[in-house]
Design an enzyme around this catalytic site. Sequence first.
Site, PDB file in Angstrom:
ATOM      1  N   SER A 152      -7.025   2.060  -2.208  1.00 43.12           N
ATOM      2  CA  SER A 152      -5.880   1.212  -2.532  1.00 43.12           C
ATOM      3  C   SER A 152      -6.395  -0.139  -3.006  1.00 43.12           C
ATOM      4  O   SER A 152      -7.424  -0.628  -2.524  1.00 43.12           O
ATOM      5  CB  SER A 152      -5.037   1.017  -1.266  1.00 43.12           C
ATOM      6  OG  SER A 152      -4.137  -0.061  -1.450  1.00 43.12           O
ATOM      7  N   LYS A 191     -14.793  -9.802   9.068  1.00 44.31           N
ATOM      8  CA  LYS A 191     -13.733 -10.664   8.514  1.00 44.31           C
ATOM      9  C   LYS A 191     -14.285 -12.024   8.117  1.00 44.31           C
ATOM     10  O   LYS A 191     -13.727 -12.696   7.257  1.00 44.31           O
ATOM     11  CB  LYS A 191     -12.599 -10.822   9.529  1.00 44.31           C
ATOM     12  CG  LYS A 191     -11.794  -9.551   9.756  1.00 44.31           C
ATOM     13  CD  LYS A 191     -10.821  -9.309   8.635  1.00 44.31           C
ATOM     14  CE  LYS A 191     -10.136  -7.963   8.766  1.00 44.31           C
ATOM     15  NZ  LYS A 191      -9.396  -7.593   7.546  1.00 44.31           N
ATOM     16  N   CYS A 196      -8.132  -2.003   4.164  1.00 40.96           N
ATOM     17  CA  CYS A 196      -7.921  -3.234   4.934  1.00 40.96           C
ATOM     18  C   CYS A 196      -9.096  -3.611   5.807  1.00 40.96           C
ATOM     19  O   CYS A 196      -9.132  -4.697   6.362  1.00 40.96           O
ATOM     20  CB  CYS A 196      -6.660  -3.114   5.775  1.00 40.96           C
ATOM     21  SG  CYS A 196      -6.506  -1.554   6.600  1.00 40.96           S
ATOM     22  N   GLU A 238     -13.772 -13.663  -4.699  1.00 42.14           N
ATOM     23  CA  GLU A 238     -12.469 -13.314  -5.312  1.00 42.14           C
ATOM     24  C   GLU A 238     -11.293 -13.751  -4.441  1.00 42.14           C
ATOM     25  O   GLU A 238     -10.141 -13.700  -4.887  1.00 42.14           O
ATOM     26  CB  GLU A 238     -12.398 -11.815  -5.633  1.00 42.14           C
ATOM     27  CG  GLU A 238     -12.391 -10.859  -4.441  1.00 42.14           C
ATOM     28  CD  GLU A 238     -13.784 -10.416  -4.007  1.00 42.14           C
ATOM     29  OE1 GLU A 238     -14.758 -11.157  -4.231  1.00 42.14           O
ATOM     30  OE2 GLU A 238     -13.890  -9.322  -3.403  1.00 42.14           O
ATOM     31  N   GLU A 258     -15.615 -11.280   4.799  1.00 48.81           N
ATOM     32  CA  GLU A 258     -14.520 -11.006   3.854  1.00 48.81           C
ATOM     33  C   GLU A 258     -13.898 -12.306   3.343  1.00 48.81           C
ATOM     34  O   GLU A 258     -13.660 -12.475   2.158  1.00 48.81           O
ATOM     35  CB  GLU A 258     -13.440 -10.156   4.539  1.00 48.81           C
ATOM     36  CG  GLU A 258     -12.284  -9.796   3.614  1.00 48.81           C
ATOM     37  CD  GLU A 258     -11.137  -9.074   4.331  1.00 48.81           C
ATOM     38  OE1 GLU A 258     -10.716  -9.538   5.412  1.00 48.81           O
ATOM     39  OE2 GLU A 258     -10.656  -8.060   3.804  1.00 48.81           O
ATOM     40  N   GLU A 304       2.197   1.672  -3.447  1.00 48.95           N
ATOM     41  CA  GLU A 304       1.122   2.140  -4.333  1.00 48.95           C
ATOM     42  C   GLU A 304       0.884   3.644  -4.111  1.00 48.95           C
ATOM     43  O   GLU A 304       0.718   4.411  -5.058  1.00 48.95           O
ATOM     44  CB  GLU A 304      -0.156   1.345  -4.027  1.00 48.95           C
ATOM     45  CG  GLU A 304      -1.303   1.634  -4.968  1.00 48.95           C
ATOM     46  CD  GLU A 304      -2.605   0.960  -4.525  1.00 48.95           C
ATOM     47  OE1 GLU A 304      -2.625   0.252  -3.504  1.00 48.95           O
ATOM     48  OE2 GLU A 304      -3.615   1.176  -5.218  1.00 48.95           O
ATOM     49  N   CYS A 352     -10.070  -1.349  15.248  1.00 45.41           N
ATOM     50  CA  CYS A 352     -10.369  -2.772  15.517  1.00 45.41           C
ATOM     51  C   CYS A 352     -10.443  -3.092  17.004  1.00 45.41           C
ATOM     52  O   CYS A 352     -11.064  -4.086  17.381  1.00 45.41           O
ATOM     53  CB  CYS A 352      -9.329  -3.664  14.882  1.00 45.41           C
ATOM     54  SG  CYS A 352      -9.402  -3.666  13.108  1.00 45.41           S
ATOM     55  N   GLU A 384       0.834  -1.206   0.000  1.00 40.00           N
ATOM     56  CA  GLU A 384       0.000   0.000   0.000  1.00 40.00           C
ATOM     57  C   GLU A 384       0.870   1.259   0.000  1.00 40.00           C
ATOM     58  O   GLU A 384       0.573   2.243  -0.679  1.00 40.00           O
ATOM     59  CB  GLU A 384      -0.922  -0.033   1.218  1.00 40.00           C
ATOM     60  CG  GLU A 384      -2.103   0.890   1.123  1.00 40.00           C
ATOM     61  CD  GLU A 384      -3.124   0.598   2.223  1.00 40.00           C
ATOM     62  OE1 GLU A 384      -3.599  -0.549   2.312  1.00 40.00           O
ATOM     63  OE2 GLU A 384      -3.427   1.521   2.988  1.00 40.00           O
TER      64      GLU A 384
HETATM   65 FE1  HC0 Z   1      -7.956  -5.176  12.083  1.00 35.98          FE
HETATM   66 FE2  HC0 Z   1      -6.415  -5.522  10.115  1.00 35.98          FE
HETATM   67  S1  HC0 Z   1      -6.039  -4.043  11.811  1.00 35.98           S
HETATM   68  S2  HC0 Z   1      -8.616  -4.836   9.896  1.00 35.98           S
HETATM   69  O1  HC0 Z   1      -8.548  -3.445  12.359  1.00 35.98           O
HETATM   70  O2  HC0 Z   1      -5.453  -3.604   8.228  1.00 35.98           O
HETATM   71  O3  HC0 Z   1     -10.122  -7.150  12.226  1.00 35.98           O
HETATM   72  O4  HC0 Z   1      -6.920  -5.974  14.744  1.00 35.98           O
HETATM   73  O5  HC0 Z   1      -6.640  -7.840  11.550  1.00 35.98           O
HETATM   74  O6  HC0 Z   1      -6.786  -7.657   8.003  1.00 35.98           O
HETATM   75  O7  HC0 Z   1      -3.628  -6.315  10.430  1.00 35.98           O
HETATM   76  C1  HC0 Z   1      -9.361  -6.365  12.291  1.00 35.98           C
HETATM   77  C2  HC0 Z   1      -7.403  -5.666  13.796  1.00 35.98           C
HETATM   78  C3  HC0 Z   1      -6.913  -6.744  11.403  1.00 35.98           C
HETATM   79  C4  HC0 Z   1      -6.598  -6.846   8.759  1.00 35.98           C
HETATM   80  C5  HC0 Z   1      -4.640  -6.097  10.261  1.00 35.98           C
HETATM   81  C6  HC0 Z   1      -5.877  -4.376   8.858  1.00 35.98           C
END
Ligand code: HC0
Length: 579
Positions: free
Chosen positions: A329, A368, A309, A376, A371, A286, A512, A283
């Site tokens: 990104s 997550k 992310c 994909e 996700e 980029e 997070c 990132e």
């Molecule tokens: Fe997060 Fe992550 S920091 S989204 O907030 O970028 O869930 O803790 O794991 O993938 O590293 C959440 C936290 C993660 C991802 C990382 C990012």
Amino acid sequence: MLTVHIDGKTTTIPAGGTILDAARKLDIDIPTLCYLNLEDLKVNNKAASCRICVVEVEGRRNLAPACATPATDGMVVKSNTLRVLNARKTVLELLLSDHPKDCLVCAKSGECELQDLAEKFGIRESPYDGGEMSHYRKDVSPSIIRDMDKCIMCRRCETMCNDVQTCGVLSGVNRGFTAVVAPAFEMNLADTVCTNCGQCVAVCPVGALVENDNSWDVVDALADPDKVVIVQTAPAVRAALGEDLGIAPGTSVTGKMAAALRRLGFDHIFDTDFAADLTIMEEGSEFLDRLTRYLNGDQTAKLPILTSCCPGWVKFFEHNFQDMLDVPSTAKSPQQMFGAIAKTYYADMLGIPRDKLVVVSVMPCLAKKYERARPEFSVDGNPDVDIVISTRELARLIKRMNIDFASLPDEDFDAPLGESTGAAPIFGVTGGVIEAALRTAYELATGETLQKVDFEDVRGMDGVKVATVQVGPHELRIGIAHGLGNARKLLNRVREGETFHAIEVMACPGGCIGGGGQPYHHGDIELLKLRTKVLYAEDAGKPLRKSHQNPYIIELYEKFLGKPLSEKSHHLLHTHYFK
Ligand code: HC0
Ligand code: SF4
């Protein structure tokens, strides 16, 4: 200031405060259910619908809800008279009259605020049983299970979804016994613009909204002799896992967590933090590429770059900012980068095919789970990440497997996918991803060593932060938002033409650390601040604090990927977005 007397004690509070504010200042415990007020995060549920917090106010005939009754100067309040206790007991009995009594098998059992109150008030039977019970179908999305028979209409989820996240998915429908909180036309969550952020789950006081628990899938995988099962743990998990396992809040449990995962039987204990360092390489590169082209007058170079992310945020911009899908990104999230590298580079190292390897993620986040299931992120039907469990589910698994967490020694992650720099743990806090990116972008852009690695201006709990950072000859304008309502405000400023070079968004309040899969915070903002401190301390304690210094990342590029943004990197580590 107002002087308020409650149960013979006296305090002062600012004008505009409520009876409940005064009681909390006096450490007088007035029970609440619908109340939710996280002042620093601008969260305030004004429903005042449950009436469990009623008190007697001198000079008034009716009982008053403490959460919604403004205090007045000299007010005299009684919070524990027989009349008050009887009223609260009746409120509870009425709530229970229309509530399933399946506590034994309820996902919220042991953490349910209604169950706690029923216990505290010694409710042993509900005199109003025999009334109508609603029967609502269960709605199961990859992230969330809605069991609306358990909804008590407190409206906390609505406040989070509509006021804080501005997603507008949930609202009260129907009347009387069939009243529930639901998406429009009572659609399934998965068919709506729900981002799976899980903030509705994080504040639901009962078992109406819970995570889709995958912890038994982990048990099954670990018991399969034909599989190699590896695990990655997200940055924010280590800052909160201990809270569900008898460790004081604000304690880092990184070493104990690695030890517990080893005791659970995972073959290799790895860290999403490794992939966070990798994300910065991609990132950050980029960003510098786009910035250079932009400064050279290339009209196709899109700025600001948006971090990509956070899967709740990704789904939010896919629904709400379809005119800007070429702005974020293209870098995958660390979770997905980890999966892609594990199922290629690491599977090759082990000499096994990708379908023999099971990748488990432990995440503070419910999005997550969604996700990892996006099509994909699979190759020929085999997903890069096989199972996602939340911090709460890991805590349950540790208890289920009889592991005495508190007495575990601190252990390390395994190499190579378990090593990280200080730039990685701060991904779990609002502002952390951009701070990590700035550390690397600065050195890549200038060729000089960055002396002061702490970018204090991008830290803190303000919903929208704007900072100006000097990177070599460039003065960069950085925007940061946490909570999707704040993200919407910031992106609208971009749409209106305000200049930003880079923007970080995290869907959950605080980042997070406040994720929908974390131990329940029960409205305690101080708890979120303690988690934040854990991650900044972990960063400060690391010998290397810039992602590009991670020796295992350097090795990954030398042996496998070539360089950031190489063809292989693009193939494995970058993605695209959908309308
Ligand atoms: Fe997060 Fe992550 S920091 S989204 O907030 O970028 O869930 O803790 O794991 O993938 O590293 C959440 C936290 C993660 C991802 C990382 C990012
Ligand atoms: Fe709203 Fe987030 Fe809950 Fe979806 S997960 S209904 S977007 S609060």
